[in-house]
Design a protein around this motif. Structure first.
Motif, PDB file in Angstrom:
ATOM      1  N   ASP A 107     -32.877 103.485  42.219  1.00  0.00           N
ATOM      2  CA  ASP A 107     -33.935 103.509  41.210  1.00  0.00           C
ATOM      3  C   ASP A 107     -33.359 103.829  39.827  1.00  0.00           C
ATOM      4  O   ASP A 107     -32.922 104.955  39.584  1.00  0.00           O
ATOM      5  N   PRO A 108     -33.344 102.895  38.891  1.00  0.00           N
ATOM      6  CA  PRO A 108     -32.702 103.139  37.602  1.00  0.00           C
ATOM      7  C   PRO A 108     -33.482 104.083  36.704  1.00  0.00           C
ATOM      8  O   PRO A 108     -32.957 104.533  35.683  1.00  0.00           O
ATOM      9  N   THR A 109     -34.722 104.385  37.059  1.00  0.00           N
ATOM     10  CA  THR A 109     -35.504 105.322  36.250  1.00  0.00           C
ATOM     11  C   THR A 109     -35.293 106.774  36.678  1.00  0.00           C
ATOM     12  O   THR A 109     -35.655 107.684  35.934  1.00  0.00           O
ATOM     13  N   ARG A 110     -34.678 106.976  37.863  1.00  0.00           N
ATOM     14  CA  ARG A 110     -34.515 108.343  38.373  1.00  0.00           C
ATOM     15  C   ARG A 110     -33.089 108.658  38.805  1.00  0.00           C
ATOM     16  O   ARG A 110     -32.632 109.778  38.677  1.00  0.00           O
ATOM     17  N   VAL A 111     -32.393 107.697  39.364  1.00  0.00           N
ATOM     18  CA  VAL A 111     -30.999 107.829  39.800  1.00  0.00           C
ATOM     19  C   VAL A 111     -30.833 109.096  40.625  1.00  0.00           C
ATOM     20  O   VAL A 111     -31.399 109.204  41.714  1.00  0.00           O
ATOM     21  N   SER A 112     -30.087 110.097  40.142  1.00  0.00           N
ATOM     22  CA  SER A 112     -29.779 111.285  40.944  1.00  0.00           C
ATOM     23  C   SER A 112     -31.021 112.085  41.304  1.00  0.00           C
ATOM     24  O   SER A 112     -31.051 112.771  42.339  1.00  0.00           O
ATOM     25  N   ARG A 113     -32.062 112.028  40.512  1.00  0.00           N
ATOM     26  CA  ARG A 113     -33.313 112.713  40.876  1.00  0.00           C
ATOM     27  C   ARG A 113     -33.890 112.100  42.149  1.00  0.00           C
ATOM     28  O   ARG A 113     -34.445 112.811  42.990  1.00  0.00           O
ATOM     29  N   ALA A 114     -33.763 110.787  42.299  1.00  0.00           N
ATOM     30  CA  ALA A 114     -34.261 110.136  43.510  1.00  0.00           C
ATOM     31  C   ALA A 114     -33.432 110.535  44.717  1.00  0.00           C
ATOM     32  O   ALA A 114     -33.963 110.670  45.825  1.00  0.00           O
ATOM     33  N   TRP A 115     -32.112 110.735  44.521  1.00  0.00           N
ATOM     34  CA  TRP A 115     -31.271 111.143  45.651  1.00  0.00           C
ATOM     35  C   TRP A 115     -31.664 112.530  46.126  1.00  0.00           C
ATOM     36  O   TRP A 115     -31.752 112.783  47.323  1.00  0.00           O
ATOM     37  N   LEU A 116     -31.886 113.447  45.187  1.00  0.00           N
ATOM     38  CA  LEU A 116     -32.294 114.796  45.572  1.00  0.00           C
ATOM     39  C   LEU A 116     -33.650 114.748  46.274  1.00  0.00           C
ATOM     40  O   LEU A 116     -33.843 115.376  47.322  1.00  0.00           O
ATOM     41  N   ALA A 117     -34.581 113.991  45.726  1.00  0.00           N
ATOM     42  CA  ALA A 117     -35.911 113.888  46.327  1.00  0.00           C
ATOM     43  C   ALA A 117     -35.853 113.303  47.730  1.00  0.00           C
ATOM     44  O   ALA A 117     -36.703 113.603  48.575  1.00  0.00           O
ATOM     45  N   GLY A 118     -34.849 112.495  48.009  1.00  0.00           N
ATOM     46  CA  GLY A 118     -34.753 111.871  49.324  1.00  0.00           C
ATOM     47  C   GLY A 118     -34.590 112.851  50.464  1.00  0.00           C
ATOM     48  O   GLY A 118     -34.927 112.532  51.616  1.00  0.00           O
ATOM     49  N   TYR A 119     -34.106 114.043  50.180  1.00  0.00           N
ATOM     50  CA  TYR A 119     -33.903 115.011  51.251  1.00  0.00           C
ATOM     51  C   TYR A 119     -35.205 115.369  51.969  1.00  0.00           C
ATOM     52  O   TYR A 119     -35.193 115.646  53.172  1.00  0.00           O
ATOM     53  N   GLU A 120     -36.326 115.374  51.257  1.00  0.00           N
ATOM     54  CA  GLU A 120     -37.556 115.810  51.918  1.00  0.00           C
ATOM     55  C   GLU A 120     -37.914 114.864  53.062  1.00  0.00           C
ATOM     56  O   GLU A 120     -38.262 115.313  54.164  1.00  0.00           O
ATOM     57  N   GLN A 121     -37.807 113.554  52.837  1.00  0.00           N
ATOM     58  CA  GLN A 121     -38.090 112.607  53.908  1.00  0.00           C
ATOM     59  C   GLN A 121     -36.950 112.561  54.910  1.00  0.00           C
ATOM     60  O   GLN A 121     -37.177 112.443  56.124  1.00  0.00           O
ATOM     61  N   GLY A 122     -35.714 112.667  54.427  1.00  0.00           N
ATOM     62  CA  GLY A 122     -34.573 112.621  55.337  1.00  0.00           C
ATOM     63  C   GLY A 122     -34.576 113.742  56.356  1.00  0.00           C
ATOM     64  O   GLY A 122     -34.282 113.521  57.544  1.00  0.00           O
ATOM     65  N   VAL A 123     -34.931 114.946  55.938  1.00  0.00           N
ATOM     66  CA  VAL A 123     -34.998 116.071  56.875  1.00  0.00           C
ATOM     67  C   VAL A 123     -36.139 115.870  57.861  1.00  0.00           C
ATOM     68  O   VAL A 123     -36.000 116.154  59.063  1.00  0.00           O
ATOM     69  N   GLU A 124     -37.269 115.368  57.380  1.00  0.00           N
ATOM     70  CA  GLU A 124     -38.396 115.108  58.289  1.00  0.00           C
ATOM     71  C   GLU A 124     -38.016 114.037  59.319  1.00  0.00           C
ATOM     72  O   GLU A 124     -38.398 114.130  60.490  1.00  0.00           O
ATOM     73  N   ASP A 125     -37.264 113.031  58.899  1.00  0.00           N
ATOM     74  CA  ASP A 125     -36.838 111.984  59.822  1.00  0.00           C
ATOM     75  C   ASP A 125     -35.929 112.525  60.917  1.00  0.00           C
ATOM     76  O   ASP A 125     -35.949 112.040  62.061  1.00  0.00           O
ATOM     77  N   THR A 126     -35.100 113.493  60.566  1.00  0.00           N
ATOM     78  CA  THR A 126     -34.005 113.928  61.426  1.00  0.00           C
ATOM     79  C   THR A 126     -34.323 115.160  62.255  1.00  0.00           C
ATOM     80  O   THR A 126     -33.780 115.330  63.354  1.00  0.00           O
ATOM     81  N   PHE A 127     -35.184 116.031  61.762  1.00  0.00           N
ATOM     82  CA  PHE A 127     -35.450 117.292  62.451  1.00  0.00           C
ATOM     83  C   PHE A 127     -35.894 117.101  63.898  1.00  0.00           C
ATOM     84  O   PHE A 127     -35.486 117.893  64.775  1.00  0.00           O
ATOM     85  N   PRO A 128     -36.729 116.108  64.228  1.00  0.00           N
ATOM     86  CA  PRO A 128     -37.141 115.960  65.636  1.00  0.00           C
ATOM     87  C   PRO A 128     -35.965 115.808  66.601  1.00  0.00           C
ATOM     88  O   PRO A 128     -36.061 116.228  67.761  1.00  0.00           O
ATOM     89  N   GLU A 129     -34.848 115.222  66.143  1.00  0.00           N
ATOM     90  CA  GLU A 129     -33.685 115.098  67.019  1.00  0.00           C
ATOM     91  C   GLU A 129     -33.075 116.468  67.305  1.00  0.00           C
ATOM     92  O   GLU A 129     -32.664 116.759  68.431  1.00  0.00           O
ATOM     93  N   PHE A 130     -33.024 117.300  66.282  1.00  0.00           N
ATOM     94  CA  PHE A 130     -32.550 118.669  66.497  1.00  0.00           C
ATOM     95  C   PHE A 130     -33.501 119.418  67.418  1.00  0.00           C
ATOM     96  O   PHE A 130     -33.067 120.156  68.319  1.00  0.00           O
ATOM     97  N   ALA A 131     -34.803 119.234  67.221  1.00  0.00           N
ATOM     98  CA  ALA A 131     -35.783 119.938  68.044  1.00  0.00           C
ATOM     99  C   ALA A 131     -35.649 119.550  69.517  1.00  0.00           C
ATOM    100  O   ALA A 131     -35.708 120.417  70.400  1.00  0.00           O
ATOM    101  N   LYS A 132     -35.451 118.269  69.795  1.00  0.00           N
ATOM    102  CA  LYS A 132     -35.265 117.835  71.193  1.00  0.00           C
ATOM    103  C   LYS A 132     -34.017 118.474  71.789  1.00  0.00           C
ATOM    104  O   LYS A 132     -34.027 118.937  72.932  1.00  0.00           O
ATOM    105  N   TRP A 133     -32.942 118.459  71.010  1.00  0.00           N
ATOM    106  CA  TRP A 133     -31.695 119.081  71.489  1.00  0.00           C
ATOM    107  C   TRP A 133     -31.898 120.575  71.729  1.00  0.00           C
ATOM    108  O   TRP A 133     -31.443 121.128  72.741  1.00  0.00           O
ATOM    109  N   ALA A 134     -32.581 121.250  70.799  1.00  0.00           N
ATOM    110  CA  ALA A 134     -32.717 122.705  70.859  1.00  0.00           C
ATOM    111  C   ALA A 134     -33.643 123.166  71.977  1.00  0.00           C
ATOM    112  O   ALA A 134     -33.649 124.359  72.316  1.00  0.00           O
TER     113      ALA A 134
END
Length: 496
Positions: free
Chosen positions: A238-265
């Motif tokens: 996104d050329p209007t946000r660049v690094s701000r968009a990368w930081l913001a991506g963590y919120e969805q990325g963690v939500e996508d990934t946490f269920p795998e940790f939960a199953k393992w745990a």
């Protein structure tokens, strides 16, 4: 391999390179530099790896001015008779180095790929042993939970703004002129100087994480200089946000990934089991983080020297990048539930952290202007905390870029569909740092220039790391033989 046809909504973006002028992008205007190769210093390196120094302008708008050095490395093709060219290993970060990668992950490449290419690594501008930069930050500000700032337990960003000003002032005071010239576009220009110094008409590349943005920018600025380009774990362009968009991506990325940790745990027989069912892991984690917000546990030797809620959240974020980190995260959670802590994790030497932090800050803050209003960050944090409690507002918070004293020297490059159709994206479905949602935005921006391999796997870095055999084989065929899928594909865990 299951084939999936890309939706026809891949709309082409207008062919515009914002803010770029011919004198800045055309390396042909200056003589190609030369490289003198010698044995590399350091331990654990492949004896075939060679090192050299490339001299480049600090400021490409003033090519006759001050020069800086870029440290580069290579392992030549293992079969000169079948050599195709040079494969640039573009590191993540900003702040990552690929200088040792020809000896490291480069040796995981299949033999036919190692035969086809010289493997090229480098330390990006500002990062030692290239001409280096430092902000001279306070030790406490080197904590990851400060560099990637978390709001206060009540959601306030007021202290984050104070910290941002202190850190940005240190970078302005101690970073010298070089810190103003750390940017993705300048890294791309450095890579084209390196291409010329190697005597290559075109280069191939394997960019990972932030390196995908570098690779995309290079492909946009120098499309006629690219051969086969692999972008692995992809940033939102996104050329209007660049690094701000990368930081913001963590919120969805963690939500996508946490269920795998939960199953393992919650798996029976797991010696670090945290709960009886996967659905119990999330509320347990949130309760523990909230308790640590109120009652931190002293943690001698760590930075900061306490285990608080945000340190736990940051550890979760880091641990989700690879499943091999799940046991250490679970042990930390078990200890914290009992009111104790494990030994403090080892950290790199402070001089290394200072260098990495400065390079990261320079690139993130120089690529685009960040908002300076505390109210804007406070509003974003409130929305994020309500929707994504695992990341507690951090992805929309104010990092030191909110107080950066330097304006960007040029607009970001707009990634579009104008250029050679020689790009292969590979992306795990569940990636906490560069989520699939952001990768799809890069895919749409590139249009017919790219094909995307989506991998049914969890973790950051897909190819030859946390992906699967199907994805690895698809990428390897492209690098070795130029065989790229005719359309986007989905790689399941059970099919090659």
């Amino acid at each position: 391999m299951k084939q999936i046809t890309r939706n026809a909504s891949l709309v082409a973006v207008p062919a515009v390179l914002l803010g770029l002028t011919a004198p800045l992008t055309a390396s042909a205007a200056t003589p190609a530099p030369s490289l003198t190769w010698a044995k590399c210093t350091g331990t654990g390196l492949d004896p075939r790896q060679q090192c050299a120094t490339l001299t480049v302008p600090m400021d490409y708008a003033d090519p006759g001015g001050r020069k800086i050095d870029i440290a580069v490395s290579r392992i030549p093709s293992e079969d000169p008779g079948t050599r195709r060219g040079a494969l640039f290993l573009i590191p993540g970060g900003p702040g990552g180095s690929s200088l040792n990668d020809p000896s490291g992950k480069g040796q995981k490449l299949p033999q036919d790929v190692r035969d086809a290419y010289d493997l090229i690594g480098f330390a990006p501008r500002g990062l030692a042993p290239s001409t280096s930069v430092s902000c001279g930050l306070d030790r406490g500000d080197l904590a990851i939970s400060k560099l990637r700032p978390w709001p206060a337990p009540d959601g306030s960003v007021a202290q984050n703004m104070v910290t941002a000003r202190r850190m940005a002032d240190a970078c302005a005071r101690n970073g010298g002129e070089l810190i103003r010239h750390l940017s993705t576009t300048n890294e791309a220009r450095d890579l084209d100087r390196l291409r010329a110094a190697l005597g290559e008409r075109r280069i191939s590349a394997w960019g990972v994480s932030y390196g995908t943005y570098v690779g995309a920018v290079y492909s946009q600025m120098f499309p006629h200089r690219t051969d086969r380009v692999v972008l692995d774990s992809n940033d939102n362009p996104d050329p209007t946000r660049v690094s701000r968009a990368w930081l913001a991506g963590y919120e969805q990325g963690v939500e996508d990934t946490f269920p795998e940790f939960a199953k393992w745990a919650a798996a029976p027989g797991n010696p670090d089991r945290l709960a009886g069912t996967a659905t119990e892991v999330r509320p347990m984690f949130l309760r523990l983080a909230e308790r640590l917000d109120r009652e931190p546990i002293p943690w001698p030797g760590a930075n900061p020297e306490e285990l608080n809620g945000n340190v736990l959240r940051q550890t979760l974020l880091d641990s989700l990048t690879r499943s091999s980190s799940f046991p250490a995260l679970a042990k930390l959670i078990l200890a914290a539930r009992a009111g104790t802590v494990p030994p403090a994790p080892a950290a790199p030497p402070e001089v290394v952290l200072q260098n990495i932090s400065a390079v990261s800050a320079g690139a993130l803050c120089n690529d685009i202007a960040w908002p300076t209003s505390a109210a804007e960050y406070q509003k974003g944090v409130a929305v994020s905390r309500a929707k994504y409690p695992l990341t507690a507002g951090m992805p929309r918070n104010a990092m030191l870029c909110a107080a950066w004293p330097f304006a960007p020297k040029e607009p970001p490059v707009r990634i579009n569909d104008q250029g050679a159709s020689n790009i292969l994206l590979v992306q795990n479905e569940r990636d906490p740092a560069t989520p699939l949602a952001g990768a799809l935005k890069l895919r749409r921006a590139l249009g017919d220039r790219a094909v995307m391999v989506t991998v049914d796997s969890t973790g950051h870095d897909a190819y030859l790391a946390n992906g699967n055999a199907c994805g690895d084989e698809t990428v390897s065929r492209f690098l070795a033989d130029g065989e790229r899928p005719a359309q986007d594909v989905h790689c399941t865990a059970t099919k090659g």
